[in-house]
Every structure is written in structure tokens, then in C-alpha cells.
Design an enzyme around this catalytic site. Structure first.
Site, PDB file in Angstrom:
ATOM      1  CD  GLU A  95      39.557   5.579 -32.005  1.00 42.02           C
ATOM      2  OE1 GLU A  95      40.718   6.052 -32.024  1.00 42.02           O
ATOM      3  OE2 GLU A  95      39.245   4.528 -32.586  1.00 42.02           O
TER       4      GLU A  95
ATOM      5  N   PRO B 213      49.639   5.034 -44.536  1.00 42.68           N
ATOM      6  CG  PRO B 213      51.854   4.374 -44.328  1.00 42.68           C
ATOM      7  CD  PRO B 213      51.003   5.505 -44.794  1.00 42.68           C
ATOM      8  NE  ARG B 214      43.728   3.314 -37.865  1.00 42.47           N
ATOM      9  CZ  ARG B 214      43.868   4.126 -36.823  1.00 42.47           C
ATOM     10  NH1 ARG B 214      44.859   5.009 -36.817  1.00 42.47           N
ATOM     11  NH2 ARG B 214      43.039   4.070 -35.810  1.00 42.47           N
TER      12      ARG B 214
ATOM     13  N   GLY C  13      47.345  13.857 -39.211  1.00 38.58           N
ATOM     14  CA  GLY C  13      46.298  14.869 -39.264  1.00 38.58           C
ATOM     15  C   GLY C  13      45.965  15.388 -40.652  1.00 38.58           C
ATOM     16  CD  GLU C  14      49.392  17.335 -44.166  1.00 36.53           C
ATOM     17  OE1 GLU C  14      49.351  18.500 -44.613  1.00 36.53           O
ATOM     18  OE2 GLU C  14      50.318  16.532 -44.424  1.00 36.53           O
TER      19      GLU C  14
ATOM     20  CD  GLU D 149      38.419  11.590 -42.918  1.00 38.92           C
ATOM     21  OE1 GLU D 149      38.762  12.729 -42.562  1.00 38.92           O
ATOM     22  OE2 GLU D 149      39.095  10.567 -42.645  1.00 38.92           O
TER      23      GLU D 149
END
Length: 435
Positions: A61, A271-272, A314-315, A343
Site C-alpha cells: 500500500e 517472501p511476502r 523495497g527491491e 506489477e
């Protein structure tokens, strides 16, 4: 408000042993806990400037706000903006993306914490992303005349069924506290209507995630990651993104068998949830596959090993820019509802996902219809479909182009959402002037 405070206190005390155990073993819940409980947040004095408070639950988000907030700042240059997030990973990503803005933890939904946070932030509007609705916060905001707008709003079948059972309470404690809903798709809008939300509060805007889907693979972050990984010429990169248990075990098994027949295949596993990085690292170790963790790479590798565990925040977007084919997680387990396939579609990655994608039902349906993605029912089909993609470069190319074209056609939700926000702000301003 007292009722919800008592409920929250009961839940807090009942789950305290579990919370303490999680805090000790994972480090979660320890940071900024006092601030969340008491609503103590730190922001600079805005002076006479109006403040917009944007809230995002976690990293996904926050990335959505990366599209919406710049559009708002361009239109409302005189406003101050505060960003909040619920999770530690979300806060870390928000501080990275919005380094020039105040970033604060979201207060726990106790009435005193909510009141204290609102006293400090003094927002003229609050913008919530997707489905983050808390009764005490909404009640206090409404009582103070602060409009709350939910953007990129969604209503999953599970949430709909739950709220149907308490539709009257939901209308009173949740929906009445929201000034406007900017909804992702018409199916969600219909569910909100059936739960009693007035039509004048609902606008179907489309998903902002299409607007944030980057179609350009050659970005600075992707170039940095490519240089560090040293991907061999002729390699095919499979990216398994935002995975949940047991998907990591499934993907590692599938990858090992695929690589036995296609030695040029490499896997990037993402992984999430960051607090599962260590658990997944142990799974990769147990698989026996040569591997490395992204967090251990400081200098360019000699050559990319078969498996890279992306254990950084962030990657993921940069990694999608390197992928030749993909799997989007949360979709093989019926409890999750899927992670975003928008995405990778924007990057032109031909993706495979499982049948449980109700969080992104419309996007999944559209991608399948245009031939930009493939849905599978189980691990066996996942392996067979990935094998077909590995063997057929023409199919990969066709799917890539179809996915990119769909994303381009769906873009424009940010502009529609900005109109909803402006309308909510204008209505509140007029109501205050009339009073």
C-alpha cells in the site's frame, strides 16, 4: 467507543503471551509500541497549512501511495502531508520513499490513542488505502468533522460475508464514518451498496496499482540489482514474488525439477513478510540448492547462483525488471486471496498464479482473458505451465506484450481518485463555512 476499547483490551490481554513470544522471537511489536498504545506521534507544526494524513497498512500500500501522494502534492502544493503505516516494514519503506515527509506509526484503535494522534497531526483530510477501517478512528474523525476517504477500496468475498452478518453495526461504526469510497472495480462497489453504503459515497475509479505499474525495465534500481547478481548470458530468471507458506516449499521443489532439464534457469525467491526471511532461508538451505541471500551481497557476484533469496525490503519491483517469467504468491493457499499480479504485468513478465486470487479478481480475470497470465489449480499444473513457458520463447513474448498492453489500457485511476478527494475536501470546507 467504550465498547470497542473493552473489546480491544480483552483481546490484548488474551493474546499477550503470543504477542510477547512473537516480540522475543521476531522483534515485531516492540518498536514504537508505547507510541501506538498512547497515540504519541511526532510531526512538525504545520502552522496555518492544511494537513493530509495518508495511511497504508504495509509495503504494498505504501507503493500505491508512491503514485497517489505525488499527484496530490502537485495539485495541492500548500498542503502538508503525513504518512503512516501499520507494519514495521511499511514504516521502513515509507521513510525510504517519503524521506522529506513526516512518517508515523498508525495508532492502535483505542479511543485515547486515536484522539491523541489526531490532536497532534490535526488533519484536514484522512486518506486510507484499500480496506483499513477501524471503528474508533472513524468515529472520532467524524465527530471532529474530519473527512475520511478510502482510496483503491476493495471488498473481498470473505469480508463481505462477515460484514453481512453485522450489516447494521457495519453501517453505523464503519461506513458512516467514511466520507467517500474510491473503489477499485464495480463488483466491489456493488458489495458496498448491498451492505448499505449510500450511492453518493461510492465512485468506481479503477485500481491505482495499474498507474503505479512501471513498464520500463531499465531503471536505476534494476540496473544495480543486475550488476550485483551478475546474471549469466542466456539465463532465464524465474521470480516467485510475495510468497506465503507453503508456497516457498512448493516453488523450491518445482524449480529443482525444472532446472534438472533446464540448467540455464535461475530463481529469485521473495517472501511476502520480512519476519519470515529466516524461516525461508532455512527452507532454501534444506533444499540443497546452491543459493545466496540478497542481504549478504555487498559486491557484484562472480556469477548468479541457482537461487537468490531476496530478503530485503523495497527491491521487489527492481527484481521484476529482471524476470523472464514469474509466479505471484498467496494464490495456491485458499486463505490468502493472492498478491498483486499487476506489477509484474507492467514489467511484461508472463506470470502464473494459483486459483485463490479474490483480492485481485478483476486484474486476474483481465490478464487471463487477454493472454497475459495463466491460472493453475495446483503445484503439478504450476510445474507444467512453467515448463511450457521455459520451452516457448514466442509464448513468453506474446504474454509479455499482452500484459503490458492491458496495464496501459487500465491506467487513469489516479486522476479519478484525485477528483474524489477534491470533492470530499470541498464538501467539508463548504459545510464548515455554512456552520
Amino acid at each position: 467507543m467504550i465498547l470497542f476499547d473493552l473489546i480491544y483490551l480483552f483481546v490484548l490481554f488474551a493474546t499477550m503471551p503470543w504477542v510477547v513470544w512473537r516480540a522475543i522471537t521476531t522483534g515485531r511489536y516492540r518498536r514504537e509500541l508505547a507510541g501506538r498504545l498512547l497515540g504519541h506521534v511526532s510531526v512538525s507544526d504545520p502552522g496555518n497549512k492544511p494537513v493530509a494524513w495518508y495511511h497504508a497498512v504495509s509495503v504494498g500500500e505504501i507503493n500505491l501511495l508512491g503514485t497517489l501522494v505525488p499527484a496530490f502534492r502537485k495539485r495541492h502544493r500548500e498542503w502538508r502531508i503525513v504518512i503512516s503505516s501499520t507494519t514495521e516494514s511499511g514504516l521502513a519503506e515509507a521513510r525510504r520513499q517519503f524521506s522529506d515527509l513526516a512518517v508515523i506509526p498508525w495508532p492502535l484503535d483505542f479511543s485515547w490513542a486515536v484522539a491523541a494522534a489526531l490532536d497532534t497531526v490535526t488533519p484536514s483530510v484522512v486518506v486510507l488505502t484499500e480496506s483499513e477501517l477501524w471503528p474508533n478512528f472513524l468515529h472520532v474523525a467524524k465527530r471532529r468533522g474530519i473527512p475520511v476517504v478510502v482510496v483503491n477500496a476493495r471488498m473481498s468475498p470473505r469480508s463481505y460475508r462477515r460484514l453481512q452478518k453485522v450489516a447494521g453495526l457495519a453501517r453505523r461504526w464503519l461506513f458512516e464514518g467514511v466520507a467517500r469510497f474510491a473503489v477499485q472495480e464495480e463488483d466491489y462497489t456493488q458489495r458496498f451498496r448491498q451492505l448499505g453504503v449510500p450511492c453518493e459515497k461510492l465512485t468506481t475509479t479503477g485500481s491505482i496499482k495499474y498507474d503505479g505499474a512501471i513498464a520500463e525495465r531499465d531503471t536505476p534500481k534494476t540496473r544495480v540489482l543486475a550488476r550485483l547478481l551478475s546474471i549469466p548470458q542466456g539465463t532465464l530468471v524465474l521470480l516467485a514474488g510475495s510468497t506465503h507458506p507453503p508456497e516457498e516449499s512448493i516453488v523450491l521443489g518445482v524449480f529443482a525439477r525444472l532446472r534438472a532439464r533446464s540448467p540455464h534457469l535461475r530463481l529469485i525467491l521473495v517472501p511476502r513478510h520480512p519476519d519470515r526471511f529466516e524461516d525461508v532461508a532455512r527452507l532454501v538451505e534444506q533444499s540443497g540448492l546452491p543459493h545466496i541471500r540478497r542481504s549478504q551481497i555487498a559486491e557484484p557476484l562472480t556469477e548468479m547462483p541457482p537461487v537468490v533469496l531476496l530478503d530485503t525490503i523495497g527491491e521487489l519491483g527492481a527484481a521484476w525488471g529482471l524476470a523472464d517469467l514469474g509466479f505471484t504468491g498467496g494464490s495456491l493457499d485458499g486463505r490468502r486471496g493472492g498478491q498483486s499480479m499487476i506489477e509484474p504485468a507492467g514489467y511484461g513478465v508472463p506470470c502464473v498464479f494459483g486459483p485463490h486470487v479474490w483480492n485481485f479478481k478483476d486484474a486476474a480475470r483481465r490478464l487471463i482473458e487477454v493472454g497475459g497470465a495463466i491460472m493453475v489449480e495446483n503445484a503439478e499444473q504450476l510445474e507444467s505451465k512453467l515448463a511450457a513457458l521455459i520451452d516457448d520463447s514466442a509464448l513468453r513474448s506474446q504474454m509479455s506484450q499482452a500484459a503490458r498492453d492491458l496495464v496501459r489500457r487500465q491506467q487513469g485511476a489516479t486522476a479519478h481518485t484525485m477528483q474524489v478527494l477534491d470533492d470530499a475536501i470541498s464538501r467539508t470546507r463548504r459545510a464548515r463555512q455554512a456552520a
